[in-house]
Structures are given as structure tokens and as C-alpha cells.
Design a protein around this motif. Structure first.
Motif, PDB file in Angstrom:
ATOM      1  N   TRP A  78      82.481  69.513  19.368  1.00  0.00           N
ATOM      2  CA  TRP A  78      82.565  70.171  18.059  1.00  0.00           C
ATOM      3  C   TRP A  78      83.557  69.380  17.228  1.00  0.00           C
ATOM      4  CZ3 TRP A  78      84.212  75.997  17.306  1.00  0.00           C
ATOM      5  CH2 TRP A  78      83.857  76.407  16.017  1.00  0.00           C
ATOM      6  N   PRO A  80      83.956  68.224  13.354  1.00  0.00           N
ATOM      7  CA  PRO A  80      83.587  68.132  11.930  1.00  0.00           C
ATOM      8  C   PRO A  80      83.860  66.768  11.314  1.00  0.00           C
ATOM      9  CG  PRO A  80      84.708  70.196  12.376  1.00  0.00           C
ATOM     10  CD  PRO A  80      84.810  69.381  13.625  1.00  0.00           C
ATOM     11  N   ASP A 130      78.321  68.622  17.328  1.00  0.00           N
ATOM     12  CA  ASP A 130      78.185  69.550  16.203  1.00  0.00           C
ATOM     13  C   ASP A 130      79.240  69.192  15.160  1.00  0.00           C
ATOM     14  OD1 ASP A 130      77.692  71.642  14.516  1.00  0.00           O
ATOM     15  OD2 ASP A 130      78.404  73.214  15.883  1.00  0.00           O
ATOM     16  N   ALA A 132      79.576  70.914  12.321  1.00  0.00           N
ATOM     17  CA  ALA A 132      79.838  72.093  11.491  1.00  0.00           C
ATOM     18  C   ALA A 132      81.345  72.282  11.317  1.00  0.00           C
ATOM     19  CB  ALA A 132      79.233  73.332  12.138  1.00  0.00           C
ATOM     20  N   SER A 133      81.748  72.737  10.148  1.00  0.00           N
ATOM     21  CA  SER A 133      83.161  72.939   9.864  1.00  0.00           C
ATOM     22  C   SER A 133      83.756  74.007  10.771  1.00  0.00           C
ATOM     23  CB  SER A 133      83.347  73.362   8.403  1.00  0.00           C
ATOM     24  OG  SER A 133      82.878  72.365   7.517  1.00  0.00           O
ATOM     25  N   GLU A 147      80.459  79.073  19.309  1.00  0.00           N
ATOM     26  CA  GLU A 147      79.983  77.695  19.376  1.00  0.00           C
ATOM     27  C   GLU A 147      79.113  77.470  20.607  1.00  0.00           C
ATOM     28  OE1 GLU A 147      79.602  73.563  18.325  1.00  0.00           O
ATOM     29  OE2 GLU A 147      79.879  75.475  17.267  1.00  0.00           O
TER      30      GLU A 147
END
Length: 298
Positions: A78, A80, A130, A132-133, A147
Motif C-alpha cells: 500500500w 500512495p 495499491d 490509493a491514498s 485494505e
């Protein structure tokens, strides 16, 4: 008098009926029952005394499931901003491909469930990045769980007791267990494993090099080395105690806790193990057979 005695007998029989298999071998420590999360404490915090409590005592079985047979690990990156070292993904993925056939993973085979089944191997199910923010900073455990669910849905993965989902966050991103911010990567832990629902097993993996989780050597000259060590800790604990009700000692310490920050002799590359020609530095794990910490067992 009979009317008073019979209800007491019935209550006692009901309690025995509900007792989990294996519970007769040992009662469950209150510390292990009080939380659905198990932390790897940093060695340089006020929690350092918790790293190897009762180090001379063996693990006990409390009746729960183990990751019997072959377990599958999934890596969720994860990120960003893609703020990780150049070899971060490739080295962690390589570790997951190497660890299953190692002597370290073989050590898990002594920890059986109530049917005599045991963790025998581990495979790598794949990775997902990922971008995503992050919904907040610091992140919370509830964000990590969401997540995991997002990754499962996006990739068609499935949750089971034999699957574990590792969520790796990017450099300098703090993670706290809850909104009290009392247990965070910045002040308390290096990683942790837990579960949600009935059997979605996961591990929260902050960027170890950002949070004083250094094993003291870097055989691959990359920040991934620090993360691989704590990943190994969480993977072995999840294999032997995935639902936090299987194998741990009388203090609640799992297979990795009892040997946290204990390493073997270093090879010329700076690692303490070599698997499939690849060098890693990983902590030792507890072996009931020798009542001590090992890199190969049993």
C-alpha cells in the motif's frame, strides 16, 4: 438440597462441553485472551521487557487451529507515493518464495493441532500494489483491515485459516493500533499479526527501516532486509497461532517473541541464513525440542 445441587452440576457439565480441544493441557493466559492482536515489540522501547519473557519455558497448546499443511502468503504493498527502496518488492517477494522449504519453516512442524496436523510448507500467492491514498495519518488497524478486504476483492483472493495477507506500508508512514495512539510503529512495535471475521489472517507491516527495527545487518544492501526479518517473525507466529488460541507460553509469548532480536552467526554476505542461494538475516524461532532458539528445526 437436591434442587440446589443439580443446577450446579449442569453448569459444570456445560462448561466442560464448551472447553476447546487441547485446553486440558494448559489454561489460557489472561494476556493472550484480552486482545485480538499480537505485537512484535521494538527492542528499544519500554516494551522491551516483553520481548523474551519466560524464555526458558516451552510453548503450550491451547486447542486452536494452526496453518496445517501448506500455507499461502500474499503481499499487499500500500504505497500512495511508491516511497520504498529500489529492491523492496522484489526482495520481499523472493523471501516469500524461499521460506517455505527452509529449515526455519520446518521448525513449525512440531506444533500440531488437536488432530495432529502441522504447518509443513509455505508458498507465495502473489502481490498487489495499491496506490490509493491513505485515509489518515497515522493509519489505524481498522484501515489495515479495510485494505486487506480491498485487496481480496480486487484480486479474487480468498480468506482462510491457511492464507495470510501482509500489508506493507511505505516509508515514514506511521501506524497505530487505535485512535489512542498509545501503540504505534513510532513508539512501540515493529509489526503485528491478527485476524478479523472468522478466519481472515493478516499482518500489519510498517516500513521497518523508518522505525528502529534494524536487525543489525543488511545482506542485500536494501531496506527490505529489515522488513524481511520482522515479516519472518510474523509469518512463523501466524503459522503456529493464526487465531491467537493455539501455541504460546504461559506469559502469552508466541514462537517468535521468545527469540525476538536473536540472530545466528553472520555469513560473508551479512546474513544468518542462505535459502536457494539467497542470503537473509532473520531472527531465530523457539524450538520446544531443545528448549531454545534455532534457525533450523526440529
Amino acid at each position: 438440597m437436591l434442587t440446589l445441587v443439580l443446577p450446579a452440576i449442569m453448569m459444570a457439565l456445560a462448561a466442560l462441553t464448551l472447553m476447546p480441544l487441547g485446553a486440558s493441557a494448559a489454561s489460557t493466559p489472561a494476556a493472550a485472551k484480552s486482545s485480538k492482536v499480537h505485537f512484535l515489540w521494538r527492542s528499544n522501547t519500554s516494551n522491551s521487557a516483553k520481548v523474551t519473557p519466560f524464555a526458558g519455558s516451552n510453548l503450550n497448546y491451547y486447542g486452536g487451529a494452526v496453518q496445517n499443511g501448506t500455507a499461502t502468503a500474499y503481499a499487499i504493498y500500500w504505497e500512495p507515493n511508491h516511497s520504498v527502496s529500489s529492491g523492496y518488492h522484489s526482495l520481499i517477494n523472493r523471501y516469500f518464495g524461499d521460506v517455505g522449504s527452509s529449515g526455519l519453516y520446518k521448525n513449525n512442524t512440531q506444533y500440531t493441532d488437536s488432530s495432529g496436523r502441522y504447518p509443513s510448507n509455505a508458498t507465495f500467492g502473489g502481490s498487489w500494489t495499491d496506490t490509493a491514498s491513505y485515509p489518515r495519518s497515522p493509519l489505524l488497524d481498522s484501515d489495515i483491515q479495510k485494505e486487506v478486504s480491498r485487496a481480496i476483492s480486487a484480486n479474487g483472493w480468498t480468506a482462510s485459516t491457511n492464507h495470510i495477507f501482509f500489508v506493507f506500508t511505505q516509508a515514514n508512514e506511521n501506524l497505530c493500533f487505535d485512535s489512542s495512539h498509545s501503540q504505534c510503529a513510532s513508539n512501540a512495535f515493529c509489526a503485528y499479526h491478527s485476524y478479523f471475521g472468522s478466519h481472515t489472517i493478516y499482518a500489519a507491516m510498517p516500513y521497518a527501516a523508518s522505525f528502529s527495527c534494524n536487525p543489525g545487518s543488511s545482506p542485500n544492501h536494501d531496506d527490505a532486509d529489515q522488513t524481511i526479518n520482522v515479516t519472518s517473525h510474523e509469518q512463523m507466529e501466524a503459522a503456529t497461532d493464526p487465531l491467537l488460541n493455539a501455541w504460546y507460553d504461559s506469559s502469552g509469548s508466541e514462537i517468535g517473541d521468545k527469540c525476538a532480536w536473536k540472530f545466528g552467526s553472520l555469513n560473508s554476505s551479512g546474513g544468518d541464513v542462505t535459502w536457494n542461494g539467497h542470503s537473509y538475516i532473520v531472527q531465530k524461532e523457539w524450538d520446544n525440542h531443545v528448549t531454545g532458539c534455532v534457525l533450523t528445526g526440529p
